[in-house]
Each structure stands twice: as structure tokens, then as C-alpha cells.
Design a protein around this motif. Structure first.
Motif, PDB file in Angstrom:
ATOM      1  N   PHE A  53      67.507  10.119  84.622  1.00  0.00           N
ATOM      2  CA  PHE A  53      66.871  10.134  83.306  1.00  0.00           C
ATOM      3  C   PHE A  53      66.209  11.462  83.020  1.00  0.00           C
ATOM      4  CE2 PHE A  53      63.897   7.976  86.219  1.00  0.00           C
ATOM      5  CZ  PHE A  53      62.699   8.659  86.023  1.00  0.00           C
ATOM      6  N   LYS A  54      66.206  11.792  81.749  1.00  0.00           N
ATOM      7  CA  LYS A  54      65.570  13.003  81.258  1.00  0.00           C
ATOM      8  C   LYS A  54      64.838  12.635  79.971  1.00  0.00           C
ATOM      9  CE  LYS A  54      68.048  16.752  81.369  1.00  0.00           C
ATOM     10  NZ  LYS A  54      69.074  17.775  81.019  1.00  0.00           N
ATOM     11  N   ILE A  55      63.529  12.866  79.959  1.00  0.00           N
ATOM     12  CA  ILE A  55      62.714  12.459  78.816  1.00  0.00           C
ATOM     13  C   ILE A  55      61.795  13.584  78.384  1.00  0.00           C
ATOM     14  CG2 ILE A  55      61.207  10.642  77.888  1.00  0.00           C
ATOM     15  CD1 ILE A  55      61.648   9.132  80.524  1.00  0.00           C
ATOM     16  N   GLU A  56      61.600  13.719  77.109  1.00  0.00           N
ATOM     17  CA  GLU A  56      60.557  14.584  76.563  1.00  0.00           C
ATOM     18  C   GLU A  56      59.778  13.784  75.533  1.00  0.00           C
ATOM     19  OE1 GLU A  56      59.898  18.837  74.214  1.00  0.00           O
ATOM     20  OE2 GLU A  56      61.832  18.378  75.163  1.00  0.00           O
ATOM     21  N   THR A  57      58.475  13.821  75.614  1.00  0.00           N
ATOM     22  CA  THR A  57      57.615  13.062  74.707  1.00  0.00           C
ATOM     23  C   THR A  57      56.545  13.959  74.124  1.00  0.00           C
ATOM     24  OG1 THR A  57      57.938  11.051  76.044  1.00  0.00           O
ATOM     25  CG2 THR A  57      56.102  11.049  74.485  1.00  0.00           C
ATOM     26  N   LYS A  58      56.336  13.857  72.839  1.00  0.00           N
ATOM     27  CA  LYS A  58      55.250  14.570  72.165  1.00  0.00           C
ATOM     28  C   LYS A  58      54.184  13.559  71.764  1.00  0.00           C
ATOM     29  CE  LYS A  58      54.230  17.884  68.485  1.00  0.00           C
ATOM     30  NZ  LYS A  58      54.798  18.719  67.396  1.00  0.00           N
ATOM     31  N   ILE A  59      52.946  13.870  72.100  1.00  0.00           N
ATOM     32  CA  ILE A  59      51.843  12.926  71.902  1.00  0.00           C
ATOM     33  C   ILE A  59      50.752  13.564  71.053  1.00  0.00           C
ATOM     34  CG2 ILE A  59      50.071  11.530  73.058  1.00  0.00           C
ATOM     35  CD1 ILE A  59      51.930  11.722  75.586  1.00  0.00           C
ATOM     36  N   ASP A  60      50.314  12.850  70.037  1.00  0.00           N
ATOM     37  CA  ASP A  60      49.139  13.266  69.282  1.00  0.00           C
ATOM     38  C   ASP A  60      47.930  12.918  70.134  1.00  0.00           C
ATOM     39  OD1 ASP A  60      46.956  13.606  67.613  1.00  0.00           O
ATOM     40  OD2 ASP A  60      47.917  12.704  65.863  1.00  0.00           O
ATOM     41  N   LEU A  61      47.534  13.875  70.945  1.00  0.00           N
ATOM     42  CA  LEU A  61      46.487  13.636  71.933  1.00  0.00           C
ATOM     43  C   LEU A  61      45.134  13.363  71.283  1.00  0.00           C
ATOM     44  CD1 LEU A  61      46.299  13.510  74.992  1.00  0.00           C
ATOM     45  CD2 LEU A  61      45.751  15.944  75.001  1.00  0.00           C
ATOM     46  N   ALA A  62      44.891  13.986  70.166  1.00  0.00           N
ATOM     47  CA  ALA A  62      43.628  13.750  69.467  1.00  0.00           C
ATOM     48  C   ALA A  62      43.507  12.282  69.081  1.00  0.00           C
ATOM     49  CB  ALA A  62      43.534  14.638  68.232  1.00  0.00           C
ATOM     50  N   LYS A  92      40.964   6.931  70.450  1.00  0.00           N
ATOM     51  CA  LYS A  92      41.093   5.510  70.782  1.00  0.00           C
ATOM     52  C   LYS A  92      40.550   5.202  72.171  1.00  0.00           C
ATOM     53  CE  LYS A  92      44.991   4.672  67.737  1.00  0.00           C
ATOM     54  NZ  LYS A  92      46.397   4.865  67.507  1.00  0.00           N
ATOM     55  N   MET A  93      40.290   6.256  72.957  1.00  0.00           N
ATOM     56  CA  MET A  93      39.694   6.106  74.290  1.00  0.00           C
ATOM     57  C   MET A  93      38.202   6.453  74.261  1.00  0.00           C
ATOM     58  SD  MET A  93      42.825   7.792  76.484  1.00  0.00           S
ATOM     59  CE  MET A  93      41.977   7.654  78.072  1.00  0.00           C
ATOM     60  N   SER A  94      37.626   6.405  73.055  1.00  0.00           N
ATOM     61  CA  SER A  94      36.183   6.602  72.835  1.00  0.00           C
ATOM     62  C   SER A  94      35.715   8.038  73.031  1.00  0.00           C
ATOM     63  CB  SER A  94      35.365   5.652  73.723  1.00  0.00           C
ATOM     64  OG  SER A  94      35.679   4.303  73.437  1.00  0.00           O
ATOM     65  N   ILE A  95      36.622   9.004  72.888  1.00  0.00           N
ATOM     66  CA  ILE A  95      36.210  10.406  72.821  1.00  0.00           C
ATOM     67  C   ILE A  95      36.312  10.805  71.356  1.00  0.00           C
ATOM     68  CG2 ILE A  95      36.651  12.761  73.603  1.00  0.00           C
ATOM     69  CD1 ILE A  95      37.911  11.637  76.087  1.00  0.00           C
ATOM     70  N   GLU A  96      35.232  10.662  70.630  1.00  0.00           N
ATOM     71  CA  GLU A  96      35.256  10.847  69.183  1.00  0.00           C
ATOM     72  C   GLU A  96      34.432  12.037  68.706  1.00  0.00           C
ATOM     73  OE1 GLU A  96      35.895   6.295  67.634  1.00  0.00           O
ATOM     74  OE2 GLU A  96      33.846   6.871  68.217  1.00  0.00           O
ATOM     75  N   GLN A 152      29.067  17.178  65.384  1.00  0.00           N
ATOM     76  CA  GLN A 152      28.731  16.303  66.502  1.00  0.00           C
ATOM     77  C   GLN A 152      29.328  16.759  67.832  1.00  0.00           C
ATOM     78  OE1 GLN A 152      29.164  12.048  65.799  1.00  0.00           O
ATOM     79  NE2 GLN A 152      28.978  12.354  63.585  1.00  0.00           N
ATOM     80  N   ALA A 153      30.278  17.701  67.805  1.00  0.00           N
ATOM     81  CA  ALA A 153      30.945  18.127  69.037  1.00  0.00           C
ATOM     82  C   ALA A 153      29.989  18.857  69.974  1.00  0.00           C
ATOM     83  CB  ALA A 153      32.146  19.014  68.712  1.00  0.00           C
ATOM     84  N   ARG A 154      29.041  19.602  69.406  1.00  0.00           N
ATOM     85  CA  ARG A 154      28.017  20.294  70.184  1.00  0.00           C
ATOM     86  C   ARG A 154      28.594  21.162  71.295  1.00  0.00           C
ATOM     87  NH1 ARG A 154      22.922  18.406  70.519  1.00  0.00           N
ATOM     88  NH2 ARG A 154      22.600  20.433  71.538  1.00  0.00           N
ATOM     89  N   LEU A 155      29.613  21.965  70.975  1.00  0.00           N
ATOM     90  CA  LEU A 155      30.218  22.870  71.959  1.00  0.00           C
ATOM     91  C   LEU A 155      29.425  24.180  71.987  1.00  0.00           C
ATOM     92  CD1 LEU A 155      33.906  22.050  71.034  1.00  0.00           C
ATOM     93  CD2 LEU A 155      32.842  21.596  73.261  1.00  0.00           C
ATOM     94  N   ASP A 156      28.116  24.036  72.184  1.00  0.00           N
ATOM     95  CA  ASP A 156      27.197  25.162  72.040  1.00  0.00           C
ATOM     96  C   ASP A 156      27.251  26.164  73.189  1.00  0.00           C
ATOM     97  OD1 ASP A 156      26.462  23.782  69.796  1.00  0.00           O
ATOM     98  OD2 ASP A 156      24.656  22.903  70.687  1.00  0.00           O
ATOM     99  N   LYS A 157      27.832  25.785  74.331  1.00  0.00           N
ATOM    100  CA  LYS A 157      27.874  26.679  75.483  1.00  0.00           C
ATOM    101  C   LYS A 157      29.170  27.471  75.581  1.00  0.00           C
ATOM    102  CE  LYS A 157      25.169  23.414  78.290  1.00  0.00           C
ATOM    103  NZ  LYS A 157      25.192  22.608  79.546  1.00  0.00           N
ATOM    104  N   PHE A 170      34.121  22.463  66.735  1.00  0.00           N
ATOM    105  CA  PHE A 170      34.639  21.134  67.055  1.00  0.00           C
ATOM    106  C   PHE A 170      36.137  21.271  67.306  1.00  0.00           C
ATOM    107  CE2 PHE A 170      35.465  21.600  62.591  1.00  0.00           C
ATOM    108  CZ  PHE A 170      36.611  20.858  62.321  1.00  0.00           C
ATOM    109  N   VAL A 171      36.740  20.263  67.929  1.00  0.00           N
ATOM    110  CA  VAL A 171      38.179  20.278  68.220  1.00  0.00           C
ATOM    111  C   VAL A 171      38.921  19.720  67.014  1.00  0.00           C
ATOM    112  CG1 VAL A 171      40.019  19.403  69.702  1.00  0.00           C
ATOM    113  CG2 VAL A 171      37.822  20.058  70.701  1.00  0.00           C
ATOM    114  N   SER A 172      39.758  20.522  66.405  1.00  0.00           N
ATOM    115  CA  SER A 172      40.463  20.101  65.190  1.00  0.00           C
ATOM    116  C   SER A 172      41.753  19.352  65.495  1.00  0.00           C
ATOM    117  CB  SER A 172      40.778  21.322  64.325  1.00  0.00           C
ATOM    118  OG  SER A 172      41.634  22.211  65.014  1.00  0.00           O
TER     119      SER A 172
END
Length: 391
Positions: free
Chosen positions: A288-297, A302-306, A313-318, A327-329
Motif C-alpha cells: 500500500f501507498k497512501i498520502e493524506t492531507k489533514i487540516d491540523l488546525a 477538536k482536541m481542545s487546543i483552541e 488568546q494565544a499569548r505567544l509572548d515569548k 496567534f496561529v492562523s
């Protein structure tokens, strides 16, 4: 200001005992959660992903953030604090580079907009812990910037991951792009003979059968049968004996959905794997050979990283020398795997397995993967890639 991170990842390895156990627990939990989300986004399709490759850039972003956003990321990746996070990934990256007899490429890079500069303390952590280098790029020239990043990604993944970053995702407001790449290629300890590969029936469901090129061999492998999972397990090692492909095959043709539901608890898979034993097995499995593209954001939200994706709210101050409202777009993963007679080749990119059988072992065991199954690309106890074959 916006931050866009990209990640590439593939196969990994091992480390010292405390860090090894912490990373294993973190990776098991994170992989199980992400796997369920990605499977739901690809109904009826074969897919491959690397949750392991997402952990490193998330850890980097945790170390760049403060407050609730910082705590949210650490909870999601299952690590208690910054000190432990640094030690776990420092040990991990050292061990990943120590694998022998397989090809393993690890690369990290932080792209900063022209004129920008990383916070010196964060730059030191990025370099010393994650082995990242830093490069300035003019994101306003989005076509040229995307081409530069994508060229680096292709080189890091042996040209298996292409066009990770779209020019449309970059603009003058883009401040930083994090790219993490892992590429793995390994040969089986016991290779399949190409002459024995023939088209054979593969039951997609009870009502539908397709023909797939199917490999066959008889050799000694780790094998198990799990009553809890209602499945058979087979582990085939790659040269060097530190990495392997683990296949979990439901006993019923239509047993994939039930198996996936049981795999929500990573302890069930670990129990099944711990009960495997070495035996001679007649193996039949499709190439098998597979390639998958995922909208990781979308998956991470959905895994509670919002908060990471929320302006204000991202607070990437450092992260940068001059504090800004970062913030991560967006975040994307591209993953690839090729399993054939010689072994496996895998890569992934992110933009941003019981009850022991009885002592009476049959003279010959059969493992016929002729219907949908789950697979894991492993490095000792760590799951590097996971996926589903169902079409």
C-alpha cells in the motif's frame, strides 16, 4: 499578527528511561485522540497520519506561550511543565538520531519574517532542545517564500512531501512559520519476494471485494490474538530491530468500526502488544501507498487546543524579541507511507495492540490481511505513524 506553523514528521526512536516513559504516555494518549478525529474526517478512506510529529512543534509553541494558552497545550500533550517538556524532547531528539540500519532524517526550522528576531531565550531553547535553525524570509513575497519553504521540505523528506505550504497562506501579516520534518525508510529483516506478490481479493466490506497486489511470506514474527480487541496482531521488524510495522486485523470483515472504538483507550493496545510472542506465521498482506492531507488546525481545535488559534488568546509572548499579538492562523499536515516487498518509506509534514493464547501454540499460524485493518509504524514503544487500510 499571525503565526502559521508547518510540520513534517516521520519515524522516531528511543531514549533514557524516565523521558522515554513520559514521551510514550504522552504520545499514546495524543495519538489515540488524534487518530479518532482524523479517521472520522476520512470516512471509508485509507489514511495515514503522524501524531508523533505534531508533539514537537506543539511543545515549541507551549514554551513560547503564557497563561491559559500555555496550560491548554501542555494538558493536550500530557506533559506537566516546561522543565519536563524540555528534557523529554532533548532526550528524544538525541535518541532519534541514534537509529542504525534505517534511514532517518530529522529537521526543524523556524522561518521569521524579514527584519524580525526570535526572543534570545526562546531561540536558545529552539536550537538546543529542538535542534532548530532560524531563517529570515519576506512573507510579503508569498510565492517566493512558499517556494523556499517547500523546497526545504522536499529535501528533508526525500521529495516525498511536496507543496506543503500554499502561497495563499502567507502574507505581510505572517510573523513566523515553524516547520518540523521527519523522514523514515527501512528494510524488512525478512523481506517479501516480489515473485510471490499477486493480485488477490481484498474485502472492503461484506458486499464489496476489490483486487490488490498482495505480498506473501512465511517467517518468524511477533504475533498475538486479543479477545478484548477481537483481532489478531502482527509485528514485522525493520533492520536494526528498533523499528517495526504493527498490524491490527479485526477478526470480522466488517469489524473495523468496532476495533477503532476500542482503540480509543491506548492501554488496550499496549496490553495486546505486551502479550505478543514470536512464532512462525504465514503472512499475506497488500502492498500500500497512501498520502493524506489533514487540516491540523481543525483537528487540534477538536482536541481542545483552541486558544492557540484565537487572536488575543494565544499569548505567544515569548516567541519574538518584540512582543506582539501573535496567534496561529492555520496548520496542515501532509503524511505519506509506502509499504512494499523491501520495507517501508514514510514521511509526514505539518504546515504550522489481549489475552495471551494458550501454551499450546499451533504448528503454523496464518495472518491474512484481506480486509480493512489498522497499522502503526513503531520505534520500540513509540508510535510514529498510524493509519487505516480499507480501500
Amino acid at each position: 499578527m499571525v503565526l502559521y506553523f508547518h510540520l513534517l514528521a516521520l519515524v522516531a526512536s528511543t531514549m533514557s528511561s524516565d523521558s522515554d516513559e513520559l514521551l510514550k504516555q504522552s504520545n499514546d494518549q495524543f495519538t489515540a485522540k488524534m487518530f479518532q478525529k482524523v479517521v472520522k474526517l476520512n470516512p471509508g478512506k485509507s489514511m495515514v497520519m503522524s501524531a508523533f510529529s505534531v508533539l514537537s512543534p506543539l511543545a515549541q509553541l507551549a514554551l513560547a506561550s503564557e497563561g491559559d494558552s500555555h496550560d491548554e497545550i501542555l494538558r493536550a500533550i500530557g506533559l506537566p511543565n516546561d522543565t519536563v517538556t524540555k528534557q523529554v524532547f532533548l532526550d528524544s531528539n538525541k535518541e532519534l538520531r541514534s537509529l542504525s540500519r534505517v534511514e532517518l532524517k530529522l529537521a526543524n526550522r523556524v522561518y521569521v519574517r524579514e527584519g524580525g528576531e526570535l526572543n534570545p531565550e526562546y531561540a536558545a531553547v529552539s536550537r538546543d532542545v529542538f535542534n532548530s535553525d532560524v531563517k529570515n524570509v519576506d512573507f510579503a513575497k508569498n510565492t517566493e517564500a512558499a517556494k523556499e519553504i517547500n523546497t526545504w521540505v522536499e529535501e528533508a523528506t526525500n521529495k516525498r512531501i511536496k507543496d506543503l505550504v500554499s502561497a495563499d497562506s502567507l502574507n505581510a501579516d505572517t510573523a513566523v512559520v515553524l516547520v518540523n520534518a521527519i523522514y523514515f525508510k527501512g528494510k524488512w529483516v525478512s523481506q517479501f519476494s516480489k515473485e510471490d506478490t499477486k493480485d488477490r481479493d481484498f474485502s472492503v466490506s461484506k458486499d464489496k471485494t476489490i483486487s490488490l497486489p498482495t505480498m506473501q511470506q512465511s517467517a518468524y514474527f511477533n504475533y498475538g490474538e486479543s479477545q478484548e480487541l477481537d483481532a489478531k496482531l502482527l509485528e514485522m521488524p525493520y533492520e536494526g530491530d528498533k523499528s517495526s510495522l504493527l498490524i491490527v486485523l479485526p477478526n470480522e470483515i466488517d469489524g473495523l468500526d468496532s476495533l477503532l472504538n476500542k482503540l480509543k483507550d491506548p492501554a488496550v493496545l499496549r496490553k495486546a502488544v505486551d502479550s505478543m510472542y514470536n512464532a512462525k506465521v504465514d503472512v499475506s498482506m497488500p502492498k500500500f501507498k497512501i498520502e493524506t492531507k489533514i487540516d491540523l488546525a481543525d483537528v487540534l481545535k477538536k482536541m481542545s487546543i483552541e486558544k492557540l488559534f484565537t487572536p488575543g488568546q494565544a499569548r505567544l509572548d515569548k516567541l519574538l524579541k518584540e512582543s506582539q499579538n501573535l496567534f496561529v492562523s492555520g496548520a496542515t499536515q501532509k503524511a505519506y507511507i509506502d509499504v512494499n516487498e523491501e520495507g517501508a518509506e514514510a514521511a509526514a509534514a505539518n504546515e504550522f495492540g489481549i489475552a495471551y493464547l494458550s501454551a499450546m501454540i499451533p504448528e503454523q499460524l496464518t495472518f491474512n490481511a484481506d480486509h480493512p485493518f489498522v497499522f502503526y509504524l513503531m520505534e520500540r514503544n513509540n508510535i510514529l505513524f498510524s493509519g487505516v487500510i480499507q480501500s
